[in-house]
Design an enzyme around this catalytic site. Structure first.
Site, PDB file in Angstrom:
ATOM      1  N   HIS A 155       0.831  -1.207   0.000  1.00  0.00           N
ATOM      2  CA  HIS A 155       0.000   0.000   0.000  1.00  0.00           C
ATOM      3  C   HIS A 155       0.866   1.258   0.000  1.00  0.00           C
ATOM      4  CE1 HIS A 155      -3.456   2.577   1.361  1.00  0.00           C
ATOM      5  NE2 HIS A 155      -2.453   3.257   1.899  1.00  0.00           N
ATOM      6  N   GLU A 156       1.866   1.294   0.870  1.00  0.00           N
ATOM      7  CA  GLU A 156       2.702   2.482   0.972  1.00  0.00           C
ATOM      8  C   GLU A 156       3.573   2.665  -0.273  1.00  0.00           C
ATOM      9  OE1 GLU A 156       2.171   4.675   3.164  1.00  0.00           O
ATOM     10  OE2 GLU A 156       0.765   3.419   4.266  1.00  0.00           O
TER      11      GLU A 156
END
Length: 285
Positions: A155-156
């Protein structure tokens, strides 16, 4: 014949509207088309990001990241290279990063870094240019499995690959609507000021819910291709929600509501689970 007024009064608001329309038209011409591919479909990167030089944002991010690490080291909060949790994070990153290039050609030249900081914060991030940091709080408090860590990391990383920080700064440059706006768009002479003015926010930048939803989907795919079960994204969300029922942890402060997020992830499973299954085949031989 009716009279044509060539110098009709123009209000400040109408002038701003006209300028923004010109900027929007300029940006729209550069929108990257989505390509048919296996996996999730989130369209092309926003053309607003092209209004701000990527090199300047990545340089600013590298400087801020180094400063953050130096401060953590002074406070004896920076994990040493032999720390087992740091080794774990770096091993997961090594599996995910090779799949980043397809999402952003610039990633091939990024100097990727992964570090662990001792803090009770339930947080993690990836700055532009591939600068990743996890806080021990997100690992220890939530007792994350490797699959769940991969969901957070994916996600990051997705935020960096999709250039959400650069896009946000580009929108700021486009909507500033000052006297030098057209020169910013046409000549890019002033846009660098956006990096200087907003670069200090890179460590604490808040993304839109649309950005967060997009990062969820891209992150699922990255992790799945690397051999991590994307269904862990759902268990991760439930752990996150349970960590603080009254107010979301910092990592979730701008994320979509729980039910919406889980529904979006479940809807994406037909696109990402097959990628995970393919990634498992070599290990079964």
């Amino acid at each position: 014949m009716p009279t044509v007024y060539l110098h009709s009064p123009v209000t400040r608001s109408s002038f701003r509207s006209c300028i923004f329309a010109l900027v929007w038209a300029f940006v729209a011409l550069g929108v990257e088309p989505a390509m048919a591919r296996e996996g999730v479909d989130v369209g092309g990167n926003s053309a607003f990001s092209k209004l701000v030089p990527a090199e300047e944002i990545e340089q600013s991010a590298a400087q801020q990241y180094a400063q953050m690490l130096a401060k953590a080291d002074q406070q004896r909060a920076l994990a040493g290279k032999e720390h087992p949790q740091l080794q774990r994070l770096r091993a997961i990153a090594r599996r995910i990063i090779p799949y980043a290039n397809e999402w952003n050609p610039r990633a091939k030249n990024w100097q990727w870094e992964v570090n662990l900081i001792g803090s009770k914060q339930i947080n993690a991030f990836c700055m532009p240019g591939g600068k990743i940091a996890f806080y021990t709080g997100i690992l220890d408090t939530l007792k994350l499995t490797d699959d769940e860590v991969a969901m957070v990391m994916g996600h990051e990383i997705a935020h960096a690959l999709r250039e959400h920080a650069r896009e946000r700064m580009g929108k700021t440059a486009a909507t500033g609507l000052g006297a030098n706006l057209l020169s910013q768009v046409l000549g890019l002479g002033q846009v660098g000021q956006t990096v200087t003015q907003y670069g200090a926010q890179l460590l604490t930048l808040k993304f839109s819910r649309e950005d967060e939803s997009e990062a969820d989907l891209v992150g699922l795919e990255l992790a799945a291709r690397a051999g991590y079960d994307p269904r862990a994204g759902i268990s991760l969300w439930r752990k996150m929600s349970a960590a603080n029922k009254n107010a979301p942890p910092q990592w979730l402060s701008t994320h979509p509501a729980g039910e919406t997020r889980i529904a979006d992830m479940e809807a994406a499973m037909p696109q990402v689970v097959p990628l995970y299954n393919k990634a498992q085949k070599p290990s079964t031989k």
